[in-house]
Design an enzyme around this catalytic site. Structure first.
Site, mmCIF file in Angstrom:
data_model
loop_
_atom_site.group_PDB
_atom_site.id
_atom_site.type_symbol
_atom_site.label_atom_id
_atom_site.label_comp_id
_atom_site.label_asym_id
_atom_site.label_seq_id
_atom_site.Cartn_x
_atom_site.Cartn_y
_atom_site.Cartn_z
ATOM 1 C CE LYS A 129 -6.035 -2.459 26.890
ATOM 2 N NZ LYS A 129 -5.204 -2.604 28.004
ATOM 3 C CB SER A 173 -3.496 -7.118 27.465
ATOM 4 O OG SER A 173 -3.859 -6.013 28.206
#
Length: 972
Positions: free
Chosen positions: A674, A633
């Site tokens: 997340k 990410s």
């Protein structure tokens, strides 16, 4: 902090020192013992009835204060004695540090012949040293501070004042207590050697100018070179070099005596004097040097030193006119140090307690208690058990946060004794995490303490007080979700199934072959925590970070990071100050723990832990106790930042993994964890998620998300925002960015399922349900009123099970369905024109007979609402079925118990039937008929109408006595 005891022992020892010592929970883990020392003095009041107590609340040694009396004229102070602990600590211990201290100062002893005590007390805490106090008079004492929590005025001596030591800092070293070292057998009798108090000394230096010495008036008379303030209460060492030259050759040997006097508050009589003598002769008059080197032990410091004076004299009258000039061979200076002078609490702050107009010869009692951590000397250590201190950042930071809110919580350094005793109950509540703070609520402090507990203390210990034994098991299931932040704002893990672990043991998940990933496993020790608000960056990107804890399988939690242009390593924790580079050395990034596999734009970026984005665009970043960021990410965010984002920060969190072609984004795990971190900031989680975006081009992702990324920031509301994600988190199987994290979470899910049938599972769900619905306080109050749960058991033994009533459609949909139904019936009957829209325009009614006849005759669609009465047969004026009309008329009029309806009423009912085409009256017509019937019944009668009378009642048959038998009137 030990959640089993649910007590902040260190904070309790600070605010209630009489309860005993508790180890300071910092990272100094020396073996030590805990010891409580008392101090008790009965001070006799002088003839003036006034005096001053100088208290050193934070002094780590045995000397805790001093007592001065005013002389009879109250023009000067006279030193009385030191105030010390009952045991001289340096006789048995080498090192020590103070935990807490308290003094009680009060008078209750009457001299002979007196019946009452006079006198008042003034007390104030001064942030400086004793030498900096301008005036020690009773009235001027209150001007030392403007803080009302640091002073008490005009308290009766019979009531007393209490002095409480509140730490000014928590970085407390162990200080040497000036203990004597073992000596050899051949040592001189009386000779001894000690280790001086040389930790963090306060050093003073007198620098003399390179100019002429002031002339002396006569031989043997001292002339002052310098006089000033200095604070010394422990041993000191004097060093100096005063060099000078004479203008002319001396006729005789001239002796120069340089004298350094250490003086106290009370008078000009030196406490200690250091003298250095030197002879000026024909051989050295061009460069004379007077050396000063002397050590002064603590025993020679018989009272607090607050002033020093440097002076000199000569012994030859002929040398008075011979000018001496300083600094011939270098700077002329004298220096000395105050042992441990810069250790917090040794010389500052101080508390001054002045008493006035007390009865002469009365007794002022000083009772103190001091708590220490002490390290015994080697001889005593053989027979004494010592223990390591326990590093507890939660306990330490809870004490820091409570004391940093001392003004809101009204925690003082000086108290009226009765007020301090009243406040002890509140102090016990604040330090007891199982308490619901009822007394603090009365004072208005409960919300403040609760807010601090949510940040710095275990939440489960205050969640359900009667379930304290379950805390150890609760942190296996939901504790990680409800207790999210450690003291000072550092994150705790929040994944289901793991115990609470500080981020000290966590590691940002990433590829194991990263350039820095292995080298940084041994991270630096750091406990700093800071928040910094930055202006809106020129551009930036927000990415999620998933942390894991290897010591607890299944432990995982998420946070956010913002990557912005610029070099800001000072905003990162020492563990995160890592510089990584783009491919081919085309740029760099601070805070990323592995090199970037693609080329950059020759700029430097910094990945900062993000705490908040404000509405004005400012960002709040923080230092967290974690390693650098790694993972796909972060690489995706850098790719978007380098190639696509030109201005601003998209209000969304990006996740995904760039494929080898650097254009395709492939699925990635960890969506649930997340999402929790993103939703806490009111931000959506955007990117490549399994089952959502199987394959997205990098450029299309940027075009679609960044250009439309103008979502406002909406923070999650409520204190239970983590609880609502419990179901999602437990149901998910994806919580990591690599295979290792996936395996850990699978183990967590399996472990969570094992307890689903156990009773503890129900208890934990009940605790979560109680907190989610804000029932904790109500349940706790009920438990106190109903300890055996008799009322509560009856109340909940049959829980309500109300089946939910089926909700029908709303009015609009119901009318549409009605129109459709009527339309179908009409079409089946041959009215093809009756569509649902036509029925709706016809007031949701089907075709009337006139409308249907019009359609059959003309073939055209009739107008909705027009009855077309011309196309139907006119109704008869009077229906032929008069029996039906009469029955209805008699029913409306009031038969069978009243008069029959008149003919006029029959005609009125018949007219209604005729008007309705043979149908009976509707609701309004029925109401009109009832009103007409009432009017007819009230109509007055004509005089000719005969009045119906009742037949007269028949007389009753003659009765007989029940005692008279039937038959003849014969004699009975």
């Amino acid at each position: 902090m030990n959640t089993n005891k649910a007590t902040a022992t260190y904070l309790k020892s600070i605010m209630l020192p009489e309860t005993g010592p508790a180890s300071i929970p910092d990272d100094i883990t020396e073996r030590h013992i805990l010891k409580q020392e008392t101090s008790s003095y009965n001070l006799e009041v002088s003839e003036s009835g006034s005096g001053v107590l100088v208290c050193f609340p934070g002094a780590p040694g045995s000397r805790i204060g001093a007592h001065y009396r005013w002389n009879a004229n109250q023009t000067g102070l006279e030193f009385d004695q030191w105030l010390e602990t009952s045991q001289d600590l340096k006789k048995a211990f080498n090192y020590g540090r103070l935990i807490s201290r308290k003094y009680d100062i009060q008078s209750s002893t009457l001299p002979a012949g007196l019946y009452a005590l006079n006198g008042t007390l003034n007390a104030a805490t001064f942030e400086g040293s004793l030498s900096e106090v301008e005036s020690l008079t009773y009235n001027s004492l209150m001007s030392l501070t403007t803080n009302p929590q640091d002073k008490v005025n005009n308290q009766l001596v019979t009531k007393g004042v209490t002095v409480l030591n509140l730490p000014t800092g928590f970085d407390k070293p162990y200080v040497r207590l000036e203990d004597e070292t073992p000596q050899g057998l051949q040592s001189m009798n009386g000779a001894k050697m000690r280790c001086t108090a040389a930790i963090a000394p306060r050093r003073y230096e007198i620098d003399l100018p390179s100019q002429r010495l002031p002339p002396v008036p006569a031989t043997g008379t001292l002339t002052t070179l310098y006089e000033g303030n200095a604070d010394i209460v422990n041993s000191t060492t004097v060093t100096g070099d005063i060099n000078f030259s004479l203008a002319e050759q001396p006729a005789d040997e001239t002796k120069f005596d340089f004298q350094l006097d250490f003086m106290g508050l009370d008078n000009d009589v030196p406490v200690v004097t250091v003298v250095s003598s030197v002879l000026a002769t024909n051989d050295n008059y061009r460069g004379v040097s007077a050396k000063m080197t002397q050590s002064i032990p603590t025993e020679n410091i018989t009272k607090p030193i607050t002033r020093v004076k440097l002076s000199y004299k000569i012994n030859q009258q002929t040398a008075i006119g011979n000018v001496a000039t300083l600094g011939t061979m270098g700077p002329a200076s004298v220096s000395f140090s105050s042992g441990n002078g810069n250790v917090p609490g040794v010389l500052r702050p101080i508390t001054l307690v002045a008493y006035e107009k007390m009865t002469p010869l009365s007794i002022l009692t000083v009772a103190g208690v001091s708590n220490y951590e002490l390290i015994p000397n080697p001889e005593l250590l053989k027979n004494m058990v010592t223990r390591y201190g326990k590093y507890d950042p939660e306990g330490l930071n809870y004490a820091k946060m409570i004391l940093s809110h001392r003004e809101e919580l009204d925690i003082r350094t000086v108290w009226r004794t009765e007020e301090y005793k009243e406040r002890t109950r509140v102090f016990n509540e604040i330090t007891d995490f199982s308490s619901d703070l009822p007394t603090s609520k009365a004072w208005g402090w409960r919300d403040i303490v609760r807010g601090i507990r949510k940040v710095a203390a275990p939440v489960l210990s205050t969640l359900f007080p009667m379930a304290a034994p379950l805390i150890g098991m609760a942190d296996q299931f939901i504790g990680d979700l409800t207790k999210t932040n450690a003291a000072g704002g550092r994150y705790h893990s929040m994944a289901a199934g793991g115990r609470y672990k500080d981020v000290l043991e966590s590691w940002a998940s990433g590829g194991p072959d990263g350039k820095f990933s292995r080298a940084l496993k041994n991270r630096l020790e750091s406990a700093n925590y800071e928040e910094v608000e930055l202006p809106p960056p020129s551009k930036g990107v927000i990415v999620p970070v998933v942390h894991t804890v290897k010591s607890a399988p299944g432990e995982a939690f998420g946070s956010l990071a913002i990557i912005i242009p610029g070099e800001y390593p000072e905003l990162l924790d020492a563990n995160q100050q890592v510089l990584s580079h783009f491919a081919n050395d085309t740029g760099s990034v601070w805070g990323i723990g592995e090199d970037i596999p693609f080329e950059g734009d020759n700029m430097c970026y910094t990945a900062l832990p993000l705490k908040e984005i404000k509405r004005n665009g400012n960002i709040v970043v923080e230092k967290i106790f974690a390693g650098p960021i790694m993972g796909p990410s972060a690489q995706l965010g850098l790719s978007l930042l380098v190639n696509d984002i030109e201005d601003g920060v998209p209000r969304m969190v990006f996740t995904g993994e760039i494929a080898d072609d650097e254009e395709t984004i492939i699925p990635i795990c960890g969506v649930d964890i997340k999402a929790i971190a993103a939703h806490e900031q009111g931000l959506p989680l955007i990117g490549n998620q399994p089952g959502v975006d199987e394959e997205v081009r990098n450029t299309s992702l940027a075009a679609h998300l960044i250009q439309t990324g103008t979502l406002p920031v909406q923070r999650a509301k409520g204190s239970n925002k983590r609880i609502k994600y419990l179901g999602e988190l437990m149901a998910s199987n994806a919580s990591g960015m690599d295979e290792e994290l996936q395996r850990l979470l699978n183990a967590t899910m399996a472990r969570a399922k094992e307890v689903q049938d156990a009773e503890i599972y129900k208890l934990l769900k009940l605790m979560a349900w109680t907190r989610k619905n804000d029932l904790t306080d109500h349940m706790y109050e009920w438990s106190k009123e109903d300890p055996d749960a008799l009322k509560f058991g009856k109340l909940i033994s049959t829980p309500p099970k109300h089946p939910e009533k089926p909700k029908g459609p709303d009015q609009h949909h119901a009318q549409e369905a009605r129109a459709t139904r009527i339309s179908l019936d009409a079409v089946r009957a041959g009215a093809d024109f009756a569509t649902p829209e036509w029925v709706a325009l016809n007031n949701y009614r089907g075709p009337s007979p006139g409308q249907f006849k019009y359609y059959l005759i003309t073939g055209r669609e009739p107008e909705p609402g027009d009855e077309y009465e011309d196309y139907i047969k006119q109704p008869i004026v009077k229906p032929t079925d008069m029996n039906k009309i009469r029955r209805l008329a008699n029913s409306v009029y009031g038969l069978p118990h009243q008069e029959p309806a008149p003919e006029e009423f029959y005609d009125a009912v018949a007219a209604v039937f005729a008007q309705n085409g043979g149908r009976g009256p509707d609701q309004d017509q029925m109401q009109d008929l009832r009103e007409l019937a009432r009017q007819m019944k009230r109509r007055p009668r004509n005089a000719d109408a005969p009045r119906r009378t009742r037949a007269p009642a028949e007389p009753a048959p003659p009765g007989r006595s029940r005692f008279t038998p039937s038959g003849d009137n014969a004699e009975v």
